[in-house]
Design an enzyme around this catalytic site. Structure first.
Site, PDB file in Angstrom:
ATOM      1  CB  SER A 182      44.694  -9.566 -18.841  1.00  0.00           C
ATOM      2  OG  SER A 182      44.054 -10.065 -18.001  1.00  0.00           O
ATOM      3  CE1 TYR A 242      48.018  -7.472 -15.517  1.00  0.00           C
ATOM      4  CE2 TYR A 242      45.570  -8.181 -14.958  1.00  0.00           C
ATOM      5  CZ  TYR A 242      46.946  -8.376 -15.614  1.00  0.00           C
ATOM      6  OH  TYR A 242      47.387  -9.650 -16.431  1.00  0.00           O
TER       7      TYR A 242
END
Length: 312
Positions: free
Chosen positions: A189, A202
């Site tokens: 990501s 995350y």
């Protein structure tokens, strides 16, 4: 006067050398951009790497789009996800649309005892491409200690975002090494490129995926294996909670169609030209400015979410 002349000559050559260096850098960057985003590596991604593609989290979003794109190129597809109903639906769609064989394996990646079942399901398959896509994020941006059900979130996020990448790679890589070809595409990501406060766990797990991919690529490139870290920013998916696509928030189909061109060309990619530009801008900001912007944006998102929950 005479002593100034050699100095002037020296400065001239320093200036000329700098200009030449910058011109070469710009030319190389333009050539690379044309090669990747203009030409791409369309022919290199397909059954030539192996009969089967394996996609985790393959029933929605980016994972589903990778499965469809690889099936479109003639690869048989194994979909691995939690819901058997969804797996059956997507499997049937792919089989009907692209006329390829599909298989499904239903497992919950939040658990640790699933990999023997996956190993059995993949036994005997010539796997050319593995897409480690399954992932989990926060419900909303939150301070670390205030994340609801924190113990459970820590365990689940590590199991889904980190353990799955390691274990799936452990299962599939030996066959690729034996045949001296294959590609592993790990979906990290943009949040893994730079620290993202209020999405701390995350962001950290996605940084792991990025570093794991880079290291693995260096270890196995000489054996014919290509490992790629894919670092998208926002894509219009359920995970990102974005319904309406825009130029900087493409549909999963648009993103994957772009990202797949980079396989074999870039071992670390944002996958989509607008996201490349976003990454370049962020990387050139002083870290304190970037962190302040990221913190303020996520604080605003947090406040908006909590107000919405309170109203409901």
């Amino acid at each position: 006067m005479e002593s100034a002349l050699p100095a002037a000559g020296f400065l001239y050559w320093v200036g000329a050398g700098t200009v030449a260096y910058l011109a070469l850098r710009i030319s190389y960057s333009l050539f690379t951009a044309l090669r990747v985003w203009g030409v791409g590596n369309e022919a290199g991604v397909g059954p030539g790497l192996g009969e089967w593609a394996v996609v985790t989290g393959g029933t929605d979003g980016i994972g589903k789009s990778y499965a469809e794109e690889l099936a479109k190129r003639g690869m048989k597809v194994v979909l691995i996800s939690r819901s058997q109903d969804k797996l059956d639906q997507v499997s049937s769609e792919i089989k009907e649309k692209f006329k390829v064989e599909t298989r499904t394996i239903a497992v919950d990646f939040t658990l640790e005892d699933i990999y023997d079942k996956i190993k059995t399901g993949l036994a005997g398959l010539e796997i050319g491409i593995l897409v480690n896509n399954v992932g989990m994020s926060y419900e909303y941006p939150e301070y670390f200690l205030d994340v609801p059900d924190l113990d459970n979130v820590i365990k689940k996020m590590i199991n889904i975002n980190i353990l799955s990448v390691c274990k799936m790679t452990q299962l599939v890589l030996p066959g690729m090494v034996e045949r001296s070809k294959g590609a592993i595409l790990n979906i990290s990501s943009g949040s893994g490129m730079f620290p993202v406060p209020l999405l701390t766990i995350y962001s950290a797990t996605k940084t792991f995926v990025d570093f794991f991919s880079q290291c693995l690529h260096e270890e196995y490139r000489s054996k014919g294996i290509f490992v790629q870290s894919v670092l998208p920013y926002f894509v219009a998916t359920k995970l990102a909670k974005i319904r309406k696509p825009t130029l900087d928030k493409p549909t999963p189909e648009t993103f994957v169609k772009s990202a797949i061109k980079t396989v074999g060309l870039q071992s670390r990619t944002n996958g989509y030209l607008i996201h490349v530009l976003m990454g370049w801008i962020i990387s050139n900001l002083p870290s304190w400015i970037y962190l302040k912007i990221a913190m303020n944006m996520n604080k605003a998102t947090r406040v908006h979410y909590l107000k919405k929950i309170k109203k409901n």
